[in-house]
Write a protein that holds these residues in place. Structure first.
Motif, mmCIF file in Angstrom:
data_model
loop_
_atom_site.group_PDB
_atom_site.id
_atom_site.type_symbol
_atom_site.label_atom_id
_atom_site.label_comp_id
_atom_site.label_asym_id
_atom_site.label_seq_id
_atom_site.Cartn_x
_atom_site.Cartn_y
_atom_site.Cartn_z
ATOM 1 N N TYR A 26 31.872 -3.977 6.721
ATOM 2 C CA TYR A 26 30.796 -3.312 5.991
ATOM 3 C C TYR A 26 29.654 -2.989 6.943
ATOM 4 O O TYR A 26 29.207 -3.845 7.718
ATOM 5 C CB TYR A 26 30.321 -4.195 4.829
ATOM 6 N N GLU A 27 29.193 -1.769 6.853
ATOM 7 C CA GLU A 27 28.121 -1.297 7.719
ATOM 8 C C GLU A 27 26.846 -2.084 7.448
ATOM 9 O O GLU A 27 26.490 -2.341 6.299
ATOM 10 C CB GLU A 27 27.873 0.199 7.486
ATOM 11 N N GLY A 28 26.162 -2.455 8.518
ATOM 12 C CA GLY A 28 24.920 -3.204 8.375
ATOM 13 C C GLY A 28 25.108 -4.705 8.319
ATOM 14 O O GLY A 28 24.142 -5.447 8.149
ATOM 15 N N THR A 29 26.355 -5.195 8.443
ATOM 16 C CA THR A 29 26.635 -6.636 8.421
ATOM 17 C C THR A 29 27.353 -7.032 9.708
ATOM 18 O O THR A 29 28.361 -6.431 10.077
ATOM 19 C CB THR A 29 27.509 -7.019 7.218
ATOM 20 N N ASP A 30 26.811 -8.044 10.389
ATOM 21 C CA ASP A 30 27.412 -8.547 11.629
ATOM 22 C C ASP A 30 27.869 -9.985 11.427
ATOM 23 O O ASP A 30 27.147 -10.803 10.838
ATOM 24 C CB ASP A 30 26.403 -8.499 12.784
ATOM 25 N N LYS A 31 29.071 -10.298 11.919
ATOM 26 C CA LYS A 31 29.589 -11.662 11.879
ATOM 27 C C LYS A 31 29.119 -12.394 13.127
ATOM 28 O O LYS A 31 29.444 -11.997 14.245
ATOM 29 C CB LYS A 31 31.113 -11.640 11.805
ATOM 30 N N THR A 59 19.149 -10.147 -4.415
ATOM 31 C CA THR A 59 19.998 -11.308 -4.636
ATOM 32 C C THR A 59 21.376 -11.072 -4.045
ATOM 33 O O THR A 59 22.001 -10.046 -4.313
ATOM 34 C CB THR A 59 20.159 -11.592 -6.148
ATOM 35 N N VAL A 60 21.838 -12.004 -3.210
ATOM 36 C CA VAL A 60 23.216 -11.970 -2.720
ATOM 37 C C VAL A 60 24.046 -12.849 -3.651
ATOM 38 O O VAL A 60 23.713 -14.016 -3.872
ATOM 39 C CB VAL A 60 23.325 -12.478 -1.276
ATOM 40 N N GLY A 114 17.838 -11.982 6.954
ATOM 41 C CA GLY A 114 19.192 -11.499 6.727
ATOM 42 C C GLY A 114 20.304 -12.421 7.188
ATOM 43 O O GLY A 114 21.482 -12.073 7.069
ATOM 44 N N LYS A 115 19.973 -13.599 7.732
ATOM 45 C CA LYS A 115 21.010 -14.515 8.205
ATOM 46 C C LYS A 115 21.496 -15.397 7.058
ATOM 47 O O LYS A 115 20.708 -16.018 6.348
ATOM 48 C CB LYS A 115 20.477 -15.386 9.340
ATOM 49 N N ARG A 175 24.873 -11.811 9.521
ATOM 50 C CA ARG A 175 23.528 -11.251 9.364
ATOM 51 C C ARG A 175 23.682 -9.862 8.735
ATOM 52 O O ARG A 175 24.403 -9.013 9.265
ATOM 53 C CB ARG A 175 22.804 -11.141 10.709
ATOM 54 N N TYR A 176 23.032 -9.664 7.603
ATOM 55 C CA TYR A 176 23.164 -8.394 6.901
ATOM 56 C C TYR A 176 21.814 -7.671 6.859
ATOM 57 O O TYR A 176 20.757 -8.282 7.012
ATOM 58 C CB TYR A 176 23.693 -8.606 5.476
ATOM 59 N N GLN A 177 21.883 -6.393 6.643
ATOM 60 C CA GLN A 177 20.684 -5.558 6.594
ATOM 61 C C GLN A 177 20.086 -5.623 5.193
ATOM 62 O O GLN A 177 20.718 -5.223 4.217
ATOM 63 C CB GLN A 177 21.051 -4.110 6.942
#
Length: 520
Positions: free
Chosen positions: A238-243, A457-458, A496-497, A511-513
């Protein structure tokens, strides 16, 4: 038991003296010599006042003991049923494997024999654990029954020494019961033909029907949450999310995560045995024995860890020095989800009178706010109108409670039926803000949520194994991550972490946007 109690009020240490008071620190009857020697410096209560106080305490302990006895009896019944299921599962699997194995080529014969041996070994180990648990439960039943009978008889009398002795004995017996974590889980790790899958690329196709039957049979777990079979799909980026990293934290699913510092957090798995502090490297920094099933954890602004104890109807604290103590007693209600607002150290707890999905007009399903000193501040009992003009509780089973540290909103993971639930968001004052999903027929099984600085909210969903980002109004903005296994817990560190705890005992840091990129 005829010689269990002393017939007179004479001191057991100083035979010539009589009991005249009760030591408040030690919960023991004392004579004049005891007060100036063994109990020097303690405070005391005279016998008349102590008799009333300890009679009341014994009455409360009696109620807890009777409830524990009912639970033990139910567990004995469940253990017996579990033993039957273990026989059926193991024997049924052996028959299935042997019948299917005849249809395979000779090159698979070695795999069949290995799996058969492993299942037999697993069956033997399972039955040994079940029989041990059965013996322990029977002993606890006999002990608690005996103390209940004695307590009922002593409540009609005025023997302070006997009442104090019974009060201590009942508390010790009940504490021993709650401290014992009966190992009732059936090991099914060899039922999925892992060894064969590693040796044959086409084994999944050849064993497809057999594996489906096995998965279906392993859903009959009477004690713990069992992950249902989910439809599989290719994992998507998914764009904007880094593992950031991925590490193994436990052999069991990660039930709850509580961030502590930038690279570490407290967590406990579904067994509830230990509370552990772990780094992103996977190294456990500290471990404390908790022995709390179906519990939730959180932390105050000064680093004091709180953990809910549903079976004991209390909230416990774990200090930095490793000291454990009861902090809040929730009386006849069982605490499950728990969260803290750091600005005020206000504690919000999800409370139920019984853990089930059948809510009646007499049911108690609520949120309660406590001060940092443990005093009740507010009770939130939210209801909605029915089609007939009546009302029903919005809160069914408050599995987890999370606090938005940026605006004070209260989020509740609300399980409404088997493998089904929703997310309830309340304002800091207790007003209902929104429910996600708004429609009850939507297939959705939330396990945790986390708030960010944008008041988004996640939400972790077990059905799709996806993490959804919801707007402040409750709409779905986008999907931010796809998990390999069922996401059971979330821990938000800021900016975002996010740590994601999964059902296989692993934790993934991402970490997500938070803010959407402006459109060009």
């Amino acid at each position: 038991m005829s010689g269990f109690f002393r017939s007179s009020d004479g001191c057991s240490i100083h035979r010539e003296e009589k009991y005249i008071s009760v030591c408040n620190q030690c919960d023991k009857s004392v004579c004049m010599l005891c007060m100036v020697s063994l109990h020097q410096g303690h405070t005391f209560t005279d016998n008349e006042q102590a008799l009333t106080r300890y009679r009341d305490k014994l009455t409360l302990s009696l109620a807890v003991a009777e409830e524990s006895l009912t639970t033990v009896q139910q567990e004995i019944q469940q253990i017996t049923q579990h033993e039957q299921i273990c026989y059926l599962k193991s024997d049924g699997l052996l028959i299935t494997i042997q019948n299917r194995g005849k249809e395979l080529k000779e090159e698979l014969e070695r795999v069949i024999q290995k799996m058969t041996r492993e299942i037999k070994d697993s069956k033997k180990a399972n039955l040994e654990r079940i029989h041990t648990a059965h013996s322990t439960a029977k002993r606890q039943q006999s002990q608690i029954t005996s103390y209940i009978k004695q307590a009922k008889a002593e409540l009609t009398k005025n023997n302070l020494h006997n009442i104090i002795s019974l009060y201590n004995n009942i508390n010790n017996s009940v504490d021993e019961y709650h401290a014992n974590d009966l190992d009732l889980e059936t090991d099914t790790q060899y039922y999925k033909f892992k060894a064969g899958e590693l040796q044959r690329e086409n084994l999944e196709e050849m064993f497809g029907c057999l594996e489906a039957e096995v998965r279906k049979s392993t859903q009959e777990n009477l004690y713990e949450y069992v992950e249902p079979a989910r439809s599989c799909s290719l994992k998507q980026e998914y764009e904007g999310t880094d593992k950031l990293c991925h590490f193994k934290a436990s052999d069991k699913g990660i039930a709850s995560i509580c961030p502590f510092k930038e690279d570490r957090a407290f967590f406990h798995d579904k067994t509830g045995k230990d509370l552990k502090l772990i780094r992103e490297s996977g190294r456990v920094v500290r471990s404390l024995t908790a022995n709390t099933k179906k519990s939730d954890i959180t932390m105050t602004s000064n680093g004091l860890v709180l953990i809910s104890c549903p079976d004991l109807c209390c909230i416990k604290t774990f200090s930095a020095e490793g000291i454990i103590r009861k902090f809040i007693l929730t009386e006849d209600l069982h605490p499950y989800g728990i969260g803290v607002h750091f600005d005020t150290d206000t504690i919000v707890v999800g409370l139920v009178d019984t853990w089930d999905y059948n809510v009646t007009s007499s049911s108690k399903r609520l949120l309660r706010k406590y001060s940092k000193e443990g005093e009740i501040i507010q009770t939130i009992e939210s209801v909605s109108k029915t089609l007939t003009g009546g009302t029903k509780s919005l809160i069914v089973s408050p599995y987890k409670v999370r606090i938005n540290q940026y605006n004070g909103d209260i989020g509740v993971i609300n399980w409404t039926s088997w493998h089904q639930g929703n997310i309830l968001i309340f304002t800091n004052s207790g007003a209902h803000k929104f429910t996600y999903p708004p429609k009850t027929e939507t297939e959705f099984e939330p396990h945790d949520i986390a708030f960010n600085s944008e008041n988004q909210t996640v939400a972790a969903d077990a059905v799709s194994k996806l993490l959804y980002l919801l707007s402040p109004e409750g709409g779905v903005l986008r999907t931010i991550y796809s998990c390999d296994h069922t996401p059971w817990s979330l821990g938000y560190f800021g900016r975002g972490k996010l740590w994601v705890g999964e059902s296989d005992g692993t934790i993934t840091a991402i970490r997500y946007q938070c803010k959407d990129k402006p459109s060009k």
